[in-house]
Design an enzyme around this catalytic site. Structure first.
Site, PDB file in Angstrom:
ATOM      1  CG  ASN A   1      41.900  40.162  29.815  1.00 26.08           C
ATOM      2  OD1 ASN A   1      42.625  40.263  28.819  1.00 26.08           O
ATOM      3  ND2 ASN A   1      42.308  40.511  31.034  1.00 26.08           N
TER       4      ASN A   1
ATOM      5  CE  LYS B   1      43.957  37.674  32.532  1.00 22.95           C
ATOM      6  NZ  LYS B   1      44.175  37.384  33.931  1.00 22.95           N
TER       7      LYS B   1
ATOM      8  CG  HIS C   1      43.907  43.432  33.674  1.00 21.35           C
ATOM      9  ND1 HIS C   1      44.856  42.694  34.335  1.00 21.35           N
ATOM     10  CD2 HIS C   1      42.790  42.667  33.623  1.00 21.35           C
ATOM     11  CE1 HIS C   1      44.327  41.527  34.671  1.00 21.35           C
ATOM     12  NE2 HIS C   1      43.079  41.483  34.246  1.00 21.35           N
TER      13      HIS C   1
ATOM     14  CD  GLU D   1      46.939  39.641  34.469  1.00 23.23           C
ATOM     15  OE1 GLU D   1      46.841  39.758  33.233  1.00 23.23           O
ATOM     16  OE2 GLU D   1      46.323  38.773  35.122  1.00 23.23           O
TER      17      GLU D   1
ATOM     18  CD  GLU E   1      39.364  41.901  36.195  1.00 19.98           C
ATOM     19  OE1 GLU E   1      38.819  40.953  35.616  1.00 19.98           O
ATOM     20  OE2 GLU E   1      40.497  42.305  35.909  1.00 19.98           O
TER      21      GLU E   1
ATOM     22  N   GLY F   1      43.137  34.700  38.305  1.00 18.24           N
ATOM     23  CA  GLY F   1      43.995  33.589  37.897  1.00 18.24           C
ATOM     24  C   GLY F   1      44.360  32.654  39.034  1.00 18.24           C
TER      25      GLY F   1
ATOM     26  CB  SER G   1      38.715  32.667  39.757  1.00 13.86           C
ATOM     27  OG  SER G   1      40.124  32.773  39.884  1.00 13.86           O
TER      28      SER G   1
HETATM   29  P1  PGA Z   1      40.764  35.085  35.500  1.00 17.49           P
HETATM   30  O1  PGA Z   1      41.190  36.545  34.970  1.00 17.49           O
HETATM   31  O2  PGA Z   1      39.331  34.883  35.080  1.00 17.49           O
HETATM   32  O3  PGA Z   1      41.714  34.138  34.836  1.00 17.49           O
HETATM   33  O4  PGA Z   1      40.905  35.117  36.980  1.00 17.49           O
HETATM   34  C1  PGA Z   1      40.310  37.632  35.013  1.00 17.49           C
HETATM   35  C2  PGA Z   1      40.991  38.868  34.503  1.00 17.49           C
HETATM   36  O5  PGA Z   1      42.193  39.032  34.757  1.00 17.49           O
HETATM   37  O6  PGA Z   1      40.379  39.718  33.831  1.00 17.49           O
END
Ligand code: PGA
Length: 243
Positions: free
Chosen positions: A6, A8, A92, A94, A163, A169, A200
């Site tokens: 992903n 982003k 997601h 976010e 998640e 992140g 992560s």
């Molecule tokens: P990350 O993000 O691996 O940077 O923690 C995962 C995601 O948001 O899908």
């Protein structure tokens, strides 16, 4: 096993093209693993141009449920299909946190995309406050049941990504045991074929997560932006799916 990157709001068309070319050079087929990259809408075309016909599929990061209309900033499933994408991420955290995405809109997006023939990765997960308040299962139940109400029989093209918001992140990964527990809970609610873990994931922790029985792959953010670390995670998945 499915490993999805992903991206982003990173990588415009130029960077996307060079990343995809480098990714194809690094990969050796990785049997047993489906590999996906999810660039920004404006970079889908560049990714498809590099990856078409190869082992890596291209997903969008969201999709609207209507075919067309006055929905500024949104993109429909037929637009995605026309640009060569074969799937989309929906819901997601976010999107939920910063753009008012809800359980209902997530479910609408998932159902419309699947109906249109796209694959879907539908995201669920609790915040730190919810986990500390002992609400993890209630939150997962609410989020998963909204998707299940819109898509009662999960088709093969649907994956759910667990998640935990506190792990995205932050560099803090759920322990493999915590992930396994949540994945088993999700699977018990909804018989989806793939439950992915996200939060992560990096080359150093991919193996311990992916060996858990209900962890069927990963949705990778930060570590998917680098060809070497993303490839390493894909290779780990391939090795585990052979053993
Ligand atoms: P990350 O993000 O691996 O940077 O923690 C995962 C995601 O948001 O899908």
């Amino acid at each position: 096993m499915l490993i999805a990157g992903n991206w982003k709001m990173f990588k415009g068309p130029g960077e996307t093209a060079s990343f995809c070319a480098a990714l194809l050079e690094e990969l050796d087929g990785e049997p047993g693993v489906d590999i996906v990259v999810a660039p920004a809408f404006v970079s889908l075309h560049a990714a498809v141009a590099e990856l078409e016909g190869g082992p890596v599929r291209v997903y969008a990061q969201s999709v609207h449920w209507e075919e067309e209309g006055a929905f500024t900033g949104e993109v429909s499933r037929s637009m995605l299909i026309a640009s060569g994408a074969t799937g989309a991420i929906v819901g997601h955290s976010e999107r939920r946190q910063y753009f008012c995405e809800t359980d209902e809109t997530t479910a609408l997006r998932a159902a419309a995309a699947l109906e249109g023939g796209l694959s879907v990765i539908a995201c669920v997960g609790e915040t730190l406050d919810e986990r500390e308040a002992g609400e993890t299962e209630a939150v997962l139940r609410r989020q998963v049941e909204a998707i299940a109400a819109a898509v009662p029989e999960p088709p093969a093209g649907l994956a759910v990504a667990y998640e935990p918001v506190w792990a995205i992140g932050t560099g803090v990964t759920a322990t493999p045991e915590t992930a396994q527990e949540a994945h088993a809970f999700v699977r018990g609610l909804y018989p989806v074929e793939l439950v992915l873990y996200g939060g992560s994931v990096k080359p150093e922790n991919a193996e311990e997560l992916l060996t858990k029985p209900d962890v069927d792959g990963a949705l990778v953010g930060g570590a998917s932006l680098d060809v070497v670390s993303f490839t390493e995670i894909c290779r780990t998945a391939a090795r585990l799916s052979r053993s």
